[in-house]
Write an enzyme that holds these catalytic residues in place. Structure first.
Site, short mmCIF file in Angstrom:
data_model
loop_
_atom_site.label_atom_id
_atom_site.label_comp_id
_atom_site.label_asym_id
_atom_site.label_seq_id
_atom_site.Cartn_x
_atom_site.Cartn_y
_atom_site.Cartn_z
N HIS A 68 0.83 -1.21 0.00
CA HIS A 68 0.00 0.00 0.00
C HIS A 68 0.86 1.25 0.00
O HIS A 68 2.05 1.19 0.28
CB HIS A 68 -0.95 0.01 1.20
CG HIS A 68 -0.27 0.20 2.53
ND1 HIS A 68 0.36 -0.83 3.19
CD2 HIS A 68 -0.13 1.29 3.31
CE1 HIS A 68 0.86 -0.37 4.32
NE2 HIS A 68 0.58 0.93 4.42
N HIS A 70 0.71 5.67 1.08
CA HIS A 70 0.07 6.79 1.77
C HIS A 70 0.45 8.07 1.06
O HIS A 70 1.60 8.24 0.67
CB HIS A 70 0.60 6.90 3.21
CG HIS A 70 0.15 5.81 4.12
ND1 HIS A 70 -0.92 5.94 4.97
CD2 HIS A 70 0.66 4.58 4.34
CE1 HIS A 70 -1.05 4.82 5.67
NE2 HIS A 70 -0.10 3.98 5.30
N TYR A 134 4.03 9.98 10.80
CA TYR A 134 3.44 8.66 10.63
C TYR A 134 3.74 8.10 9.25
O TYR A 134 4.14 6.94 9.09
CB TYR A 134 1.92 8.73 10.86
CG TYR A 134 1.18 7.49 10.48
CD1 TYR A 134 1.26 6.35 11.27
CD2 TYR A 134 0.41 7.45 9.32
CE1 TYR A 134 0.58 5.19 10.90
CE2 TYR A 134 -0.27 6.31 8.95
CZ TYR A 134 -0.17 5.18 9.75
OH TYR A 134 -0.85 4.04 9.39
N GLN A 138 6.64 4.69 7.70
CA GLN A 138 6.21 3.46 7.04
C GLN A 138 7.42 2.60 6.74
O GLN A 138 8.49 3.11 6.46
CB GLN A 138 5.46 3.78 5.74
CG GLN A 138 4.13 4.48 5.97
CD GLN A 138 3.14 3.57 6.64
OE1 GLN A 138 2.76 2.54 6.12
NE2 GLN A 138 2.73 3.94 7.85
#
Length: 142
Positions: A68, A70, A134, A138
């Site tokens: 994934h 972000h 944040y 990752q």
């Protein structure tokens, strides 16, 4: 400008609007397959920066893991997030499948790259520095 106005780089002004809109977007690969390599994430970020520029959107932060990505975007009110997401996912899927065809075919088939769903969250409750931190943390594959 009013003398009480203090310049804030996040606050932008258009002809009839003053805005500060940020969104946190998350895109997951189809079947949550571990498709991404470090090199692919670098290319994915380049592609998504180009798409954002076409929409007059600023991609503030980008990172991801094996399955994934972000994104933190700063966008004007004239941009419909659903249209931005559609373009980000469509263009990146087409180019990543083309440029990394042998690798992608090991994990995905039937012309799909991204899951049909996505996460979009408005950002403003938490400080942007917390969200940036944040995303930066990752576990990017090497």
């Amino acid at each position: 400008m009013s003398p009480r106005w203090r310049a804030n780089p996040d606050v932008r002004a258009g002809r009839h609007v003053v805005y500060n809109l940020h969104a946190h977007l998350v895109f997951v690969t189809k079947y949550r397959r571990d498709v991404f390599t470090g090199e692919m994430l670098v290319r994915c970020e380049e592609i998504m920066r180009e798409v954002c520029a076409d929409f007059e959107v600023e991609l503030r932060e980008f990172n991801g893991e094996h399955d994934h990505v972000h994104l933190l975007v700063h966008y004007p009110p004239k941009v419909a997030l659903s249209k931005l997401v559609n373009s980000l996912k469509g263009v990146s899927a087409r180019l990543l499948r083309k440029e990394y065809a042998p690798h992608v075919r090991e994990y995905l088939w039937d012309g799909h790259f991204w899951s049909g769903s996505y996460f979009a969250g408005s950002v403003g409750g938490a400080p942007l520095t917390v969200l940036k931190q944040y995303i930066e943390q990752q576990r990017r594959p090497i």
